[in-house]
Enzyme design. Structure first.
Site, PDB file in Angstrom:
ATOM      1  N   SER A   1       0.554  -1.048  -0.140  1.00 12.50           N
ATOM      2  CA  SER A   1       0.464   0.015  -0.089  1.00 12.50           C
ATOM      3  C   SER A   1       1.001   0.655   0.168  1.00 12.50           C
ATOM      4  CB  SER A   1      -0.958   0.170   0.920  1.00 12.50           C
ATOM      5  OG  SER A   1      -2.026  -0.873   1.093  1.00 12.50           O
TER       6      SER A   1
HETATM    7  N1  SAH Z   1      -1.770  -4.944   3.824  1.00 10.30           N
HETATM    8  C1  SAH Z   1      -0.655  -4.445   2.364  1.00 10.30           C
HETATM    9  C2  SAH Z   1      -1.064  -4.222   1.138  1.00 10.30           C
HETATM   10  C3  SAH Z   1      -1.375  -5.818   0.726  1.00 10.30           C
HETATM   11  S1  SAH Z   1      -2.499  -5.588  -0.952  1.00 10.30           S
HETATM   12  C4  SAH Z   1       0.696  -3.821   2.862  1.00 10.30           C
HETATM   13  O1  SAH Z   1       0.558  -3.196   4.030  1.00 10.30           O
HETATM   14  O2  SAH Z   1       1.268  -2.917   1.645  1.00 10.30           O
HETATM   15  C5  SAH Z   1      -3.762  -6.273  -0.247  1.00 10.30           C
HETATM   16  C6  SAH Z   1      -4.073  -7.888  -0.136  1.00 10.30           C
HETATM   17  O3  SAH Z   1      -4.971  -8.211   0.170  1.00 10.30           O
HETATM   18  C7  SAH Z   1      -3.830  -8.616  -1.223  1.00 10.30           C
HETATM   19  O4  SAH Z   1      -2.072  -9.731  -0.366  1.00 10.30           O
HETATM   20  C8  SAH Z   1      -3.961  -9.456  -1.220  1.00 10.30           C
HETATM   21  O5  SAH Z   1      -4.057 -10.772  -1.892  1.00 10.30           O
HETATM   22  C9  SAH Z   1      -5.525  -8.934  -0.050  1.00 10.30           C
HETATM   23  N2  SAH Z   1      -7.091 -10.058  -0.141  1.00 10.30           N
HETATM   24  C10 SAH Z   1      -7.159  -9.694  -1.360  1.00 10.30           C
HETATM   25  N3  SAH Z   1      -9.526 -10.255  -0.706  1.00 10.30           N
HETATM   26  C11 SAH Z   1      -8.769 -10.836   0.349  1.00 10.30           C
HETATM   27  C12 SAH Z   1      -9.578 -11.853   1.318  1.00 10.30           C
HETATM   28  N4  SAH Z   1     -10.336 -12.049   0.877  1.00 10.30           N
HETATM   29  N5  SAH Z   1      -8.814 -11.704   2.627  1.00 10.30           N
HETATM   30  C13 SAH Z   1      -7.929 -12.111   2.412  1.00 10.30           C
HETATM   31  N6  SAH Z   1      -6.469 -11.200   1.943  1.00 10.30           N
HETATM   32  C14 SAH Z   1      -7.247 -10.854   0.867  1.00 10.30           C
END
Ligand code: SAH
Length: 218
Positions: A68
């Site tokens: 993010s």
């Molecule tokens: N929090 C992270 C952002 C990752 S992007 C950071 O610190 O950078 C968002 C993430 O959400 C992705 O890895 C994706 O695989 C996950 N995601 C999407 N749908 C999801 C779900 N239903 N349950 C758990 N994770 C999910």
């Protein structure tokens, strides 16, 4: 050796500049800014992307997912903390673990779930050196929440949904707050959901761009 020291110092300077930029963009919560100083974002991106680790943009982390944007991480947590502490916190979409680390410096306990197992393994590796005793990671479909540790004072969703998943609302503690990006890929907005008894109040914040919230695990 000398080179390592120099590059560690320049990474630290880049991190401090990133945090000053967040302040300039309007982030006022000093505790959030402090937590972000404690988590070098560089440790969560691939070595080839280290030079952009402190830019205010999402970056690829593999599996079509992204780390993010620092401003959005700071903003979501600032809104969630406004006038209160985070308490017991659920993060949906741990990705590479960056935001989970930031949260763990601010919350009493953090439960972070990720649906892509290899990504969760990478998050574990990235997070190990931080030795965060109040953080638990789990491979799960976070659109169902994480009933085993519910209710949560705070829920933060790092992937965009079309509507607020009901299990997440139900797993909010009374007085609890959730930040979630809602909308189609091109037009998402951050929504704050506050639970008062069985009433839920929604307020709208910035336009954002997140990867989609998917169901099931991989
Ligand atoms: N929090 C992270 C952002 C990752 S992007 C950071 O610190 O950078 C968002 C993430 O959400 C992705 O890895 C994706 O695989 C996950 N995601 C999407 N749908 C999801 C779900 N239903 N349950 C758990 N994770 C999910």
């Amino acid at each position: 050796m000398m080179r390592t020291v120099e590059s560690a110092q320049s990474a630290q300077r880049a991190l401090l500049r990133m945090v000053e930029r967040l302040r300039g963009q309007g982030i006022r919560d000093e505790k959030v800014l402090d937590a972000m100083v404690r988590v070098p974002r560089q440790r969560f991106v691939e070595p080839g992307l280290a030079f952009s680790a402190y830019d205010d943009t999402p970056l690829p982390i593999g599996y079509q997912q992204t780390i993010s944007q620092p401003f959005v991480v700071a903003r979501m947590i600032e809104v969630l903390r406004s006038g209160r502490e985070l308490g017991r916190t659920l993060e949906v979409g741990a990705g590479c673990g960056y935001q989970a680390a930031v949260l763990s410096f601010l919350a009493t306990e953090v439960y972070a779930v990720e649906r892509i197992r290899p990504l969760l393994d990478r998050a574990r590796e990235n997070l190990r050196p931080f030795r965060l005793a109040n953080l638990r990671l789990k491979c799960a479909d976070g659109s169902l929440g994480l009933p085993e540790a519910a209710p949560y004072d705070t829920i933060i969703v790092a992937a965009a949904a079309r509507e607020v998943p009901l299990p997440l609302k139900e797993q909010l503690a009374p007085g609890g707050r959730m930040m979630i990006p809602l909308g189609a890929q091109a037009e998402q907005q951050l929504i704050l959901v506050e639970r008062h008894g069985n009433q839920y109040k929604e307020s709208r914040f910035e336009a954002v761009r997140f990867v989609p919230l998917l169901s099931g695990i991989e």
